[in-house]
Design a protein around this motif. Structure first.
Motif, PDB file in Angstrom:
ATOM      1  N   LYS A 231       0.820  -1.206   0.000  1.00  0.00           N
ATOM      2  CA  LYS A 231       0.000   0.000   0.000  1.00  0.00           C
ATOM      3  C   LYS A 231       0.861   1.266   0.000  1.00  0.00           C
ATOM      4  O   LYS A 231       0.354   2.372   0.193  1.00  0.00           O
ATOM      5  CB  LYS A 231      -0.947   0.012   1.204  1.00  0.00           C
ATOM      6  N   LEU A 232       2.173   1.080  -0.214  1.00  0.00           N
ATOM      7  CA  LEU A 232       3.093   2.209  -0.310  1.00  0.00           C
ATOM      8  C   LEU A 232       3.480   2.424  -1.763  1.00  0.00           C
ATOM      9  O   LEU A 232       3.465   1.481  -2.564  1.00  0.00           O
ATOM     10  CB  LEU A 232       4.351   1.954   0.522  1.00  0.00           C
TER      11      LEU A 232
ATOM     12  N   GLU B 173      10.941  -4.585  -2.832  1.00  0.00           N
ATOM     13  CA  GLU B 173      10.300  -4.494  -1.518  1.00  0.00           C
ATOM     14  C   GLU B 173       8.780  -4.579  -1.572  1.00  0.00           C
ATOM     15  O   GLU B 173       8.116  -4.506  -0.547  1.00  0.00           O
ATOM     16  CB  GLU B 173      10.713  -3.182  -0.832  1.00  0.00           C
ATOM     17  N   GLY B 174       8.221  -4.700  -2.774  1.00  0.00           N
ATOM     18  CA  GLY B 174       6.777  -4.890  -2.881  1.00  0.00           C
ATOM     19  C   GLY B 174       5.961  -3.619  -2.911  1.00  0.00           C
ATOM     20  O   GLY B 174       4.737  -3.655  -2.691  1.00  0.00           O
ATOM     21  N   MET B 175       6.604  -2.495  -3.191  1.00  0.00           N
ATOM     22  CA  MET B 175       5.871  -1.230  -3.295  1.00  0.00           C
ATOM     23  C   MET B 175       5.438  -0.997  -4.743  1.00  0.00           C
ATOM     24  O   MET B 175       5.927  -1.621  -5.664  1.00  0.00           O
ATOM     25  CB  MET B 175       6.753  -0.063  -2.838  1.00  0.00           C
TER      26      MET B 175
ATOM     27  N   TYR C  93      -3.289   4.495  -1.863  1.00  0.00           N
ATOM     28  CA  TYR C  93      -1.858   4.321  -1.620  1.00  0.00           C
ATOM     29  C   TYR C  93      -1.303   5.476  -0.790  1.00  0.00           C
ATOM     30  O   TYR C  93      -1.777   6.616  -0.891  1.00  0.00           O
ATOM     31  CB  TYR C  93      -1.083   4.260  -2.935  1.00  0.00           C
ATOM     32  N   GLU C  94      -0.294   5.181   0.016  1.00  0.00           N
ATOM     33  CA  GLU C  94       0.472   6.220   0.690  1.00  0.00           C
ATOM     34  C   GLU C  94       1.752   6.437  -0.120  1.00  0.00           C
ATOM     35  O   GLU C  94       2.582   5.533  -0.244  1.00  0.00           O
ATOM     36  CB  GLU C  94       0.835   5.809   2.111  1.00  0.00           C
ATOM     37  N   VAL C  95       1.889   7.602  -0.695  1.00  0.00           N
ATOM     38  CA  VAL C  95       3.071   7.911  -1.502  1.00  0.00           C
ATOM     39  C   VAL C  95       4.155   8.422  -0.552  1.00  0.00           C
ATOM     40  O   VAL C  95       4.079   9.542  -0.053  1.00  0.00           O
ATOM     41  CB  VAL C  95       2.756   8.947  -2.589  1.00  0.00           C
ATOM     42  N   ILE C  96       5.150   7.594  -0.303  1.00  0.00           N
ATOM     43  CA  ILE C  96       6.183   7.965   0.669  1.00  0.00           C
ATOM     44  C   ILE C  96       7.154   8.990   0.102  1.00  0.00           C
ATOM     45  O   ILE C  96       7.699   9.815   0.830  1.00  0.00           O
ATOM     46  CB  ILE C  96       6.948   6.729   1.185  1.00  0.00           C
ATOM     47  N   LEU C  97       7.365   8.952  -1.225  1.00  0.00           N
ATOM     48  CA  LEU C  97       8.264   9.921  -1.861  1.00  0.00           C
ATOM     49  C   LEU C  97       7.871  10.127  -3.309  1.00  0.00           C
ATOM     50  O   LEU C  97       7.588   9.175  -4.034  1.00  0.00           O
ATOM     51  CB  LEU C  97       9.721   9.444  -1.799  1.00  0.00           C
TER      52      LEU C  97
END
Length: 591
Positions: free
Chosen positions: A356-357, A376-378, A402-406
């Motif tokens: 979910k990232l 890593e499965g993102m 989704y959470e967009v980390i970057l």
């Protein structure tokens, strides 16, 4: 001459009126033509160009006309009542010109247009870092945001950047709609002269500075700070430069929000100075020349780490002292990988599921973050160049859950987490500093950690540069010659090309229907060549500078061999395809 006379009928600012009046009286048609033709156009990130009188430059009149077009667009798409209820936010930097047309005046001009239209304006009471504007759009649920800044452009330039209701820059076709509406609303809707001087006194004009700062840094710390206790006791000295821009007080407060100890400043570059006296180009992306004073300061305080913002503080550059006394200036791709891995680790430590990232990067950025995401499965998404594309894709992914980390691009632009929908050098500086504190606590340098990431995800080596092309028509000619009427090159020297993608015409040899999956645009030039050895070369015309840029990347297991092959390929690609010597152009060579 007619344009100049029309200008004199609407210009309420004495210095610019005087300039134009003098040219009219002298019948200096050559100077008038240069000043008025072509009209400055609304395009990538809004307006950008030299400050000065005339429709071809950045000034209060062209900003007034642009703002009228923007408001017409907002009223057309959202409705007049909705725009009035939600309002707009307007910020500005420290840029200044001899005619008195500075960033603050242009911001007041835009605010006056809004107020005269009955629209509420959140106008910052002093200069701000650019990320505060898109943050405020989100924080106050504004209909739009505008920022007067030329970012890292030379001192004579200025710009006017627009953000939509989602806090991101507008993509096609919305920017084209605004460009058309600007031309339909060139005549002033009102007599703005007095209104501009008194706009801050209007009940519709609200100072948002302190509220925005408090909310911005509170949310930044809550969502992105993970080691406040370690930050507070760390002995790692860090040097920071604002590059004569507005970033120092904002980045200092981001350190404070993370409980980081104060950084050491480069005093010669710490305060806003629109003349940029210590640097030829106020852009930390230029490398060693722009960072020389930072290195001197770092050596004097025994600091191994330098952080730098560009003048409007939406970009971040980083350098680290190496064994032997040399400085490593991290590329935007390297910083992006370091931040992506760090933010991934922190998310997983919080119990978040990798599937979910997401990470978003421009198509010219390193594919190393794609390798990280896949391993890593993102989810990884690639976009066209520019944060208008990057952050609108980020917004779409968020709507999907989704959470967009970057979200990042190689030109040292980074959007960490969900704080803003644009690049943010203030936030990225604090996040990078916290990561560095943890690395040094573990006895590791940032460079050593990056090498470990290469071992885990592959050695992705890249080189970027540019050819200076002062005439946009020449850029088109160069690309048309490469296309050779769709007979694209099949090799460069001994290196065979496996795939061709043309984001100008929409052609892609790798798809079943030969059509690109990314949006194509005939208004920009962009070719991508994928070679049989895995090398990817992107060639594109810059949307904001007179440059034809190249980005070349190769990956493999042996970094020395990869680098040797890459450097050979870059030279051949530039010399064979761009032909700088034949076209009489200068190009930034490879190291």
């Amino acid at each position: 001459m007619d344009a100049a006379k029309e200008w004199l009928e609407i210009d309420f600012h004495v210095p610019t009126r005087t300039v134009v009046q003098s040219l009219v009286e002298k019948a200096d048609t050559a100077s008038i033509s240069k000043m008025f033709v072509p009209r400055i156009a609304f395009g990538t990130a809004g307006l950008r160009g030299p400050m000065g009188a005339g429709y071809g430059n950045m000034n209060h009149i062209t900003v007034m006309q642009c703002t009228q077009g923007i408001l017409a667009y907002l009223e057309k798409t959202l409705g007049s009542d909705e725009v009035k209820a939600r309002g707009v936010v307007i910020g500005y930097d420290h840029r200044w010109s001899a005619t008195g047309v500075d960033s603050e005046m242009m911001a007041r001009t835009a605010a006056a247009v809004c107020v005269q239209r009955g629209i509420k304006v959140y106008l910052f009471s002093s200069m701000v870092a650019t990320p505060l504007v898109p943050f405020c759009v989100k924080h106050k649920r504004c209909a739009a945001g505008m920022m007067v800044t030329a970012s890292h452009n030379p001192k004579d330039d200025n710009g006017y950047k627009m953000y939509g209701a989602n806090g991101a820059q507008l993509c096609e076709p919305h920017d084209k709609s605004i460009a058309g509406l600007i031309l339909e609303h060139l005549k002033p809707w009102a007599d703005y002269g007095t209104a501009i001087e008194s706009v801050r006194d209007s009940p519709l004009c609200v100072d948002i500075l302190e509220e925005a700062k408090d909310a911005y840094f509170k949310e930044m710390a809550a969502s992105l700070c993970h080691h406040a206790q370690d930050n507070a006791v760390s002995s790692l000295p860090i040097v920071y430069t604002a590059m004569h821009g507005v970033g120092a007080p904002f980045t200092a407060r981001s350190f404070e929000a993370f409980k980081l100890k104060p950084f050491f400043t480069v005093s010669e570059q710490n305060d806003p100075d629109p003349s940029f006296p210590t640097v030829a180009y106020p852009n930390p992306e230029e490398g060693k020349g722009a960072l020389e004073l930072s290195f001197s300061k770092a050596l004097s305080v025994n600091s191994p780490l330098v952080l730098a913002n560009d003048p409007d503080a939406d970009r971040l550059a980083v350098a680290e002292l190496q064994d032997g006394g040399k400085w490593k200036i991290f590329s935007g791709n390297e910083i992006g990988m370091l931040l992506a891995h760090w933010l991934f680790r922190k998310a997983v430590e919080k119990g978040k599921s990798p599937n979910k990232l997401a990470v978003v990067a421009s198509t010219v950025s390193s594919k190393m973050t794609r390798a990280l995401a896949e391993k890593e499965g993102m989810r990884f998404e690639e976009t066209l160049t520019g944060f208008k594309w990057i952050c609108n894709k980020k917004f779409d992914l968020q709507q999907e859950g989704y959470e967009v980390i970057l979200a990042f691009e190689e030109s040292i632009g980074f959007c960490c987490g969900d704080l803003v929908n644009d690049k943010d050098g203030v936030c990225a500086a604090a996040v990078f500093a916290e990561m560095s504190v943890q690395l040094y606590k573990a006895g590791k340098t940032v460079s050593k950690h990056l090498n470990d990431l290469y071992e885990s995800y592959g050695h992705f080596i890249s080189r970027q540069g540019y050819v200076l092309v002062p005439n946009p028509r020449l850029t088109v000619e160069i690309f048309d010659k490469i296309r050779n009427k769709s007979n694209y090159p099949t090799s460069v020297g001994p290196y065979k090309i496996a795939q061709v993608r043309d984001l100008t015409t929409g052609y892609d040899s790798s798809t079943a229907d030969n059509k690109t999956t990314l949006p194509a645009s005939t208004s920009s030039q962009h070719l991508t060549f994928t070679f049989e050895n895995g090398c990817i070369a992107n060639l594109r015309g810059s949307g904001t500078e007179p440059k034809l840029k190249y980005y070349v990347e190769l990956h493999g297991n042996d970094p020395a061999k990869v680098t040797e092959t890459l450097l050979d390929m870059v030279k051949l690609i530039v010399i064979t395809l761009l032909e700088p010597e034949l076209n009489g152009l200068k190009w930034a060579g490879v190291e």
